[in-house]
Design an enzyme around this catalytic site. Structure first.
Site, PDB file in Angstrom:
ATOM      1  N   LYS A 194       6.582  -2.525  -0.391  1.00 42.16           N
ATOM      2  CA  LYS A 194       6.965  -3.728   0.355  1.00 42.16           C
ATOM      3  C   LYS A 194       8.209  -4.360  -0.281  1.00 42.16           C
ATOM      4  CE  LYS A 194       3.029  -2.529   2.148  1.00 42.16           C
ATOM      5  NZ  LYS A 194       2.951  -1.702   3.335  1.00 42.16           N
ATOM      6  N   ARG A 226       3.667  15.178 -14.839  1.00 40.62           N
ATOM      7  CA  ARG A 226       2.532  14.346 -14.397  1.00 40.62           C
ATOM      8  C   ARG A 226       2.223  13.275 -15.443  1.00 40.62           C
ATOM      9  NH1 ARG A 226      -2.461  15.913 -14.970  1.00 40.62           N
ATOM     10  NH2 ARG A 226      -2.031  18.122 -14.667  1.00 40.62           N
ATOM     11  N   TYR A 266      -6.073  -7.199   1.865  1.00 41.93           N
ATOM     12  CA  TYR A 266      -5.502  -6.020   2.507  1.00 41.93           C
ATOM     13  C   TYR A 266      -6.653  -5.108   2.962  1.00 41.93           C
ATOM     14  CZ  TYR A 266      -3.180  -1.641   3.265  1.00 41.93           C
ATOM     15  OH  TYR A 266      -2.772  -0.466   3.829  1.00 41.93           O
ATOM     16  N   ASP A 285      -3.319  -8.870  -6.763  1.00 39.49           N
ATOM     17  CA  ASP A 285      -2.402  -8.179  -5.860  1.00 39.49           C
ATOM     18  C   ASP A 285      -1.353  -9.225  -5.462  1.00 39.49           C
ATOM     19  OD1 ASP A 285      -1.015  -7.121  -3.711  1.00 39.49           O
ATOM     20  OD2 ASP A 285      -2.773  -6.170  -2.801  1.00 39.49           O
TER      21      ASP A 285
HETATM   22  C1  LIG Z   1      -1.106  -6.725   0.080  1.00 42.15           C
HETATM   23  C2  LIG Z   1      -1.134  -5.217   0.081  1.00 42.15           C
HETATM   24  N1  LIG Z   1      -1.721  -4.586  -0.939  1.00 42.15           N
HETATM   25  C3  LIG Z   1      -1.764  -3.234  -0.980  1.00 42.15           C
HETATM   26  C4  LIG Z   1      -1.236  -2.454   0.032  1.00 42.15           C
HETATM   27  C5  LIG Z   1      -1.292  -0.957  -0.053  1.00 42.15           C
HETATM   28  O1  LIG Z   1      -0.017  -0.438  -0.338  1.00 42.15           O
HETATM   29  P1  LIG Z   1       0.431   1.061   0.088  1.00 42.15           P
HETATM   30  O2  LIG Z   1       0.531   1.069   1.573  1.00 42.15           O
HETATM   31  O3  LIG Z   1       1.716   1.264  -0.625  1.00 42.15           O
HETATM   32  O4  LIG Z   1      -0.638   1.975  -0.407  1.00 42.15           O
HETATM   33  C6  LIG Z   1      -0.620  -3.085   1.109  1.00 42.15           C
HETATM   34  C7  LIG Z   1      -0.055  -2.274   2.215  1.00 42.15           C
HETATM   35  O5  LIG Z   1       0.220  -2.776   3.286  1.00 42.15           O
HETATM   36  C8  LIG Z   1      -0.566  -4.498   1.133  1.00 42.15           C
HETATM   37  O6  LIG Z   1       0.026  -5.146   2.171  1.00 42.15           O
END
Ligand SMILES: Cc1ncc(COP(=O)(O)O)c(C=O)c1O
Length: 387
Positions: free
Chosen positions: A202, A52, A104, A177
Site C-alpha cells: 500500500k 532465502r 482487514y 497493523d
Molecule cells: C490493513 C491491511 N493489512 C494487511 C493487508 C494484507 O496485505 P497484502 O495484500 O500485501 O497481503 C491489507 C491488504 O489490503 C490491508 O489493507
C-alpha cells in the site's frame, strides 16, 4: 547520512543516503544472486549464505523503515499477509489472541479459520473501546493483542497506548497493523507496541506495482527470533527487484501521504452533509467517533482512506453505491489502497457473506490527483447513480 541529524522526510527521500561502495552510484543495485561464495575453509565470513536467508537488496529498505518507525530492526516479507501471519505463527498452539472485530478481512478470516485449526484461540472485540480489550484479555493465557488503526474499512480508531498498556499488564505482547496510518502519521512503537506491521503493497511502496509486507520490532526479543526463523524456514521472502522497488517507493512516502491526507480531508468535508450520502467515515471529521484519539496519536493528518455510505432512493443504498462506483471516470474501480491513483470499491461485494461492512459502503483510497477533479468525478457518479 546520520539519521539523528535529519527529519524522517529527508531520510526517506534519500533512502538513508546510501551510496554503492563499488560504483559510487546514489541508487543501490538489485542483487539477483541466489547464493554466495564460501570461504576456502568452508566459512561464510561475508555473512551471507543463500537468498532465502539473506539478500543485500533487502538491507536498504529494512534500514530505512527501521529508522522511520524508530525501531530496532525490520524484515521484508512476500506480502502483508505473509508478514502478519508470521507474527501469529511465532506463537504456540493453545495461545490466546485478541484481535479487532473490524480489521482487514483476509487476516480476520485467516485467524478465524486457519489459525483456529492450527490451535490459536482468537477473540474479536471492539478495539475502539479499551474496556472491551480489558475484558477480553486473559492474564497468563493471552499472548498477543493485535491492533489495526485506522481499521479497514470503517476506519475505527484504537488508542494504541491504552491497548498496549492493557496487553502488557496481562503479560501479552502488542502488534499494530499500521498500514493505513503509515510511519508518516503514527509511530506505534513509541506508543508502546512491540511490533509494527505494514502491508507495504500500500503506502510504503505507493505505486500499485509491488506486493510486499514488513515487520519492525522495538527490541531484539524471543518473539523476533522466532519470526526471523519463520521467514527463512517457511520462505515467505520478497523478490530482490520488489525490494528495490519498495526502497524507491519509500523515497516519496512523505509527499505522497501528505498530499493524500490533505485531499482526503477536503473530500470528506465536501461530502459530509451531501444529500446523496448517508454518512462519511473519516477519522479527520470532528463528528467521527474516534476523532479525539486519532488527533492525539496521528500527527500531520488522518490518512488517505475514507468510506462513504450512499443514500439510495427508498433505502436502496447498496444499488446506489454499486451504481456510483460503476460511473466514476477518475476513481478507478479496484481493490487495494495507498497508491498514487485513487481507487473506489464496493467493499461488501469483495468481503462476501458474513461481512460486518454495510452494503451501502464505498471505500475510497485517495491518491495524489487534483482534489477538485476527484470531488467532481464523485459528484457526477452519485448524480448518475440517482437517475
Ligand atoms: C490493513 C491491511 N493489512 C494487511 C493487508 C494484507 O496485505 P497484502 O495484500 O500485501 O497481503 C491489507 C491488504 O489490503 C490491508 O489493507
Amino acid at each position: 547520512m546520520n539519521p539523528n541529524n535529519f527529519k524522517p522526510a529527508s531520510i526517506a527521500a534519500q533512502a538513508l543516503g546510501w551510496i554503492d561502495g563499488r560504483t559510487k552510484a546514489i541508487v543501490e543495485p538489485v542483487h539477483m544472486s541466489t547464493t554466495y561464495i564460501r570461504d576456502p575453509d568452508n566459512q561464510f565470513r561475508s555473512g551471507r549464505v543463500y537468498a532465502r536467508d539473506h539478500n543485500p537488496s533487502y538491507d536498504q529498505a529494512e534500514a530505512v523503515l527501521t529508522v522511520l518507525e524508530r525501531g530496532h530492526a525490520s524484515l521484508l516479507f512476500a506480502s502483508g499477509m505473509a508478514a502478519a501471519t508470521a507474527v501469529f505463527q511465532a506463537l504456540t498452539p493453545g495461545d490466546h489472541v485478541v484481535a479487532p472485530k473490524i480489521m482487514y478481512w483476509s487476516l480476520r478470516n485467516w485467524l478465524a479459520n486457519f489459525a483456529a485449526h492450527w490451535g490459536l484461540h482468537a477473540d474479536f472485540v471492539d478495539m475502539s473501546d479499551p474496556d472491551a480489550i480489558r475484558r477480553a484479555v486473559q492474564p497468563g493465557r493471552t499472548r498477543l493483542v493485535w491492533i489495526e488503526t485506522p481499521a479497514n474499512p470503517m476506519w475505527n480508531i484504537t488508542d494504541i497506548a491504552a491497548a498496549c498498556e492493557i496487553a502488557h499488564a496481562a503479560g501479552a505482547l502488542a502488534a499494530v497493523d499500521s498500514t493505513v496510518a503509515t510511519p508518516v502519521l503514527t509511530q506505534p512503537l513509541a506508543l508502546g507496541a512491540d511490533i509494527v506491521m505494514h502491508a507495504a503493497t500500500k503506502y510504503l511502496n505507493g505505486h500499485s506495482d509491488v506486493v510486499a509486507g514488513t515487520l519492525t520490532t522495538r527490541e531484539e526479543s524471543a518473539l523476533w527470533q522466532r519470526i526471523k526463523a519463520i521467514r527463512v524456514e517457511i520462505g515467505g521472502i520478497l523478490g530482490p527487484f520488489e525490494a528495490w522497488l519498495l526502497t524507491r517507493g519509500m523515497r516519496t512516502l512523505y509527499p505522497r501521504v501528505r498530499t493524500a491526507c490533505t485531499s482526503a480531508l477536503a473530500i470528506a468535508g465536501h461530502f459530509a452533509q451531501h444529500p446523496l450520502i448517508e454518512e462519511v467515515l473519516y477519522p479527520g471529521l470532528p463528528s467521527f467517533k474516534g476523532h479525539a484519539v486519532a488527533s492525539a496519536q496521528m500527527h500531520g493528518g488522518f490518512g488517505g482512506m475514507l468510506s462513504i455510505r450512499v443514500r439510495g432512493a427508498n433505502g436502496a443504498g447498496e444499488h446506489a453505491a454499486i451504481a456510483t462506483a460503476a460511473n466514476t471516470a477518475l476513481w478507478k474501480r479496484a481493490t487495494s489502497l495507498g497508491g498514487v491513483e485513487s481507487l473506489i470499491e464496493h467493499r461488501a461485494s469483495i468481503e462476501g457473506p458474513g461481512t460486518p461492512v454495510p452494503a451501502d459502503l464505498l471505500r475510497l483510497s485517495v491518491g495524489i490527483e487534483d482534489t477538485g477533479d476527484l470531488i467532481d468525478d464523485l459528484e457526477q457518479a452519485l448524480e448518475q447513480a440517482r437517475t
